[in-house]
Design a protein around this motif. Structure first.
Motif, mmCIF file in Angstrom:
data_model
loop_
_atom_site.group_PDB
_atom_site.id
_atom_site.type_symbol
_atom_site.label_atom_id
_atom_site.label_comp_id
_atom_site.label_asym_id
_atom_site.label_seq_id
_atom_site.Cartn_x
_atom_site.Cartn_y
_atom_site.Cartn_z
ATOM 1 N N TRP A 1 2.665 -1.918 4.606
ATOM 2 C CA TRP A 1 3.437 -0.619 4.787
ATOM 3 C C TRP A 1 4.512 -0.877 4.836
ATOM 4 O O TRP A 1 5.225 -1.753 5.613
ATOM 5 C CB TRP A 1 2.893 0.475 5.762
ATOM 6 C CG TRP A 1 3.673 1.425 6.018
ATOM 7 C CD1 TRP A 1 3.266 2.730 5.327
ATOM 8 C CD2 TRP A 1 4.745 1.959 6.674
ATOM 9 N NE1 TRP A 1 4.092 3.659 5.581
ATOM 10 C CE2 TRP A 1 5.185 3.167 6.621
ATOM 11 C CE3 TRP A 1 5.326 1.239 7.823
ATOM 12 C CZ2 TRP A 1 5.858 4.090 7.388
ATOM 13 C CZ3 TRP A 1 6.489 1.894 8.352
ATOM 14 C CH2 TRP A 1 6.777 3.176 8.103
ATOM 15 N N LEU A 2 5.786 -0.765 3.999
ATOM 16 C CA LEU A 2 7.302 -0.668 3.822
ATOM 17 C C LEU A 2 7.897 0.456 4.046
ATOM 18 O O LEU A 2 7.480 1.632 3.435
ATOM 19 C CB LEU A 2 7.718 -1.566 2.565
ATOM 20 C CG LEU A 2 7.019 -2.802 2.378
ATOM 21 C CD1 LEU A 2 7.698 -3.144 0.973
ATOM 22 C CD2 LEU A 2 7.449 -3.884 3.440
ATOM 23 N N ALA A 3 8.892 0.494 4.796
ATOM 24 C CA ALA A 3 9.678 1.474 4.962
ATOM 25 C C ALA A 3 11.203 1.344 4.746
ATOM 26 O O ALA A 3 11.630 0.060 5.435
ATOM 27 C CB ALA A 3 9.835 2.303 6.220
ATOM 28 N N VAL A 4 11.884 1.659 3.945
ATOM 29 C CA VAL A 4 13.544 1.453 3.740
ATOM 30 C C VAL A 4 14.239 2.713 3.947
ATOM 31 O O VAL A 4 13.982 3.807 3.434
ATOM 32 C CB VAL A 4 13.371 1.116 2.314
ATOM 33 C CG1 VAL A 4 14.913 0.728 1.905
ATOM 34 C CG2 VAL A 4 12.605 -0.250 2.206
ATOM 35 N N ARG B 1 0.781 -1.307 -0.057
ATOM 36 C CA ARG B 1 -0.034 0.018 -0.003
ATOM 37 C C ARG B 1 0.718 1.472 -0.031
ATOM 38 O O ARG B 1 0.560 2.288 -0.596
ATOM 39 C CB ARG B 1 -0.983 -0.130 1.253
ATOM 40 C CG ARG B 1 -2.083 -1.045 1.174
ATOM 41 C CD ARG B 1 -2.793 -1.160 2.614
ATOM 42 N NE ARG B 1 -3.782 -2.101 2.349
ATOM 43 C CZ ARG B 1 -3.798 -3.404 2.408
ATOM 44 N NH1 ARG B 1 -2.724 -3.929 2.175
ATOM 45 N NH2 ARG B 1 -4.749 -4.144 2.481
ATOM 46 N N GLN B 2 1.909 1.241 0.751
ATOM 47 C CA GLN B 2 2.936 2.414 0.799
ATOM 48 C C GLN B 2 4.150 1.969 0.878
ATOM 49 O O GLN B 2 4.602 1.066 1.644
ATOM 50 C CB GLN B 2 2.483 3.272 2.006
ATOM 51 C CG GLN B 2 3.209 4.631 1.855
ATOM 52 C CD GLN B 2 2.564 5.401 3.167
ATOM 53 O OE1 GLN B 2 1.890 4.969 3.985
ATOM 54 N NE2 GLN B 2 3.014 6.501 3.252
ATOM 55 N N LEU B 3 5.234 2.815 0.301
ATOM 56 C CA LEU B 3 6.442 2.461 0.486
ATOM 57 C C LEU B 3 7.042 3.957 0.957
ATOM 58 O O LEU B 3 6.922 4.848 0.129
ATOM 59 C CB LEU B 3 7.166 2.088 -0.796
ATOM 60 C CG LEU B 3 8.921 1.828 -0.735
ATOM 61 C CD1 LEU B 3 9.415 0.968 0.202
ATOM 62 C CD2 LEU B 3 9.100 1.502 -2.283
ATOM 63 N N ALA B 4 7.741 3.836 2.144
ATOM 64 C CA ALA B 4 8.298 5.179 2.780
ATOM 65 C C ALA B 4 9.732 5.101 3.016
ATOM 66 O O ALA B 4 10.235 4.038 3.086
ATOM 67 C CB ALA B 4 7.473 5.581 3.870
ATOM 68 N N LEU C 1 10.126 -7.056 1.216
ATOM 69 C CA LEU C 1 9.126 -7.608 0.547
ATOM 70 C C LEU C 1 8.844 -9.041 0.771
ATOM 71 O O LEU C 1 7.563 -9.620 0.913
ATOM 72 C CB LEU C 1 9.353 -7.467 -0.904
ATOM 73 C CG LEU C 1 9.140 -6.122 -1.546
ATOM 74 C CD1 LEU C 1 9.598 -5.899 -3.080
ATOM 75 C CD2 LEU C 1 7.813 -5.608 -1.587
ATOM 76 N N ALA C 2 10.163 -9.801 1.211
ATOM 77 C CA ALA C 2 9.856 -11.348 1.635
ATOM 78 C C ALA C 2 8.784 -11.410 2.622
ATOM 79 O O ALA C 2 8.363 -12.388 3.190
ATOM 80 C CB ALA C 2 11.114 -11.819 1.748
ATOM 81 N N HIS C 3 8.940 -10.396 3.637
ATOM 82 C CA HIS C 3 8.055 -10.458 4.672
ATOM 83 C C HIS C 3 6.756 -10.602 4.655
ATOM 84 O O HIS C 3 5.875 -10.896 5.494
ATOM 85 C CB HIS C 3 8.494 -9.310 5.639
ATOM 86 C CG HIS C 3 9.661 -9.712 6.496
ATOM 87 N ND1 HIS C 3 10.024 -10.748 7.420
ATOM 88 C CD2 HIS C 3 10.787 -9.008 6.550
ATOM 89 C CE1 HIS C 3 11.125 -10.545 7.633
ATOM 90 N NE2 HIS C 3 11.725 -9.478 7.359
ATOM 91 N N PHE C 4 6.270 -10.314 3.312
ATOM 92 C CA PHE C 4 5.126 -10.336 3.084
ATOM 93 C C PHE C 4 4.465 -12.014 3.172
ATOM 94 O O PHE C 4 3.357 -12.335 3.264
ATOM 95 C CB PHE C 4 4.424 -10.002 1.540
ATOM 96 C CG PHE C 4 4.166 -8.697 1.372
ATOM 97 C CD1 PHE C 4 2.905 -8.208 1.894
ATOM 98 C CD2 PHE C 4 4.894 -7.619 0.896
ATOM 99 C CE1 PHE C 4 2.496 -6.742 1.928
ATOM 100 C CE2 PHE C 4 4.727 -6.308 0.799
ATOM 101 C CZ PHE C 4 3.600 -5.830 1.276
ATOM 102 N N GLU C 5 5.362 -12.786 2.751
ATOM 103 C CA GLU C 5 5.052 -14.440 2.920
ATOM 104 C C GLU C 5 5.711 -15.073 4.045
ATOM 105 O O GLU C 5 5.332 -16.080 4.582
ATOM 106 C CB GLU C 5 5.503 -15.032 1.808
ATOM 107 C CG GLU C 5 4.776 -14.696 0.264
ATOM 108 C CD GLU C 5 5.186 -15.470 -0.740
ATOM 109 O OE1 GLU C 5 5.619 -16.666 -0.542
ATOM 110 O OE2 GLU C 5 4.868 -15.056 -2.022
ATOM 111 N N GLU C 6 6.793 -14.482 4.532
ATOM 112 C CA GLU C 6 7.692 -15.342 5.520
ATOM 113 C C GLU C 6 7.714 -14.202 6.649
ATOM 114 O O GLU C 6 8.740 -13.197 6.546
ATOM 115 C CB GLU C 6 9.099 -15.923 5.188
ATOM 116 C CG GLU C 6 8.862 -16.945 4.080
ATOM 117 C CD GLU C 6 8.312 -18.121 4.590
ATOM 118 O OE1 GLU C 6 8.318 -18.273 5.857
ATOM 119 O OE2 GLU C 6 7.480 -18.872 4.166
#
Length: 141
Positions: free
Chosen positions: A34-37, A6-9, A65-70
């Motif tokens: 929601w991801l932040a890098v 939904r969001q990359l910050a 992104l891998a944390h969406f599944e694991e």
């Protein structure tokens, strides 16, 4: 993969203490899309800090992104991360190997308890040889 991003910050680079060592927090996945890098090193003086290396930024983004599944950092997580590296880099094996080495050295090597299994899973989707295999071979002779 139909993940609900939904969001990359941009995340301010931070650190935390874990098991007596200071670890940099380069990315964050909250579980709700929601991801932040971290894209910059800490600021010096009045200006923004310099940008992190592209390889570090990309490795962190793929990790989050891998944390969406694991959720956990086990062999299944690193297998998925290796697959994402392969998908992202396509035929550019040098770039894929550089990303895998960054993950191995920055993430897996400091945590020896997950290094061997995580390293083998990370490289199982392609690339040259994981550092764990090189270390094992060096110790054999």
């Amino acid at each position: 993969r139909c993940w609900p991003l939904r969001q990359l910050a941009e995340l301010q680079l931070a650190s935390r203490r874990s098991r007596g060592t200071v670890q940099a927090i380069r990315g964050l996945h909250t579980g709700d899309g929601w991801l932040a890098v971290a894209a910059r090193l800490p600021p010096s003086g009045v200006s923004d800090g310099p940008l992190v290396e592209y390889t570090e930024l990309l490795a962190t983004l793929l990790h989050e992104l891998a944390h969406f599944e694991e959720a956990d950092h086990g062999p299944a997580f690193y297998l998925l991360l290796g697959q994402l590296v392969t998908e992202c880099c396509g035929e550019d094996s040098l770039r894929a190997d550089a990303l895998r080495r960054r993950v191995e050295l920055e993430e897996l090597w400091p945590c020896r308890s997950r290094w061997l299994a995580g390293s083998q899973a990370l490289w199982s989707s392609g690339g040259t040889a994981p550092l764990s295999a090189l270390k094992l071979r060096a110790g054999d002779g």
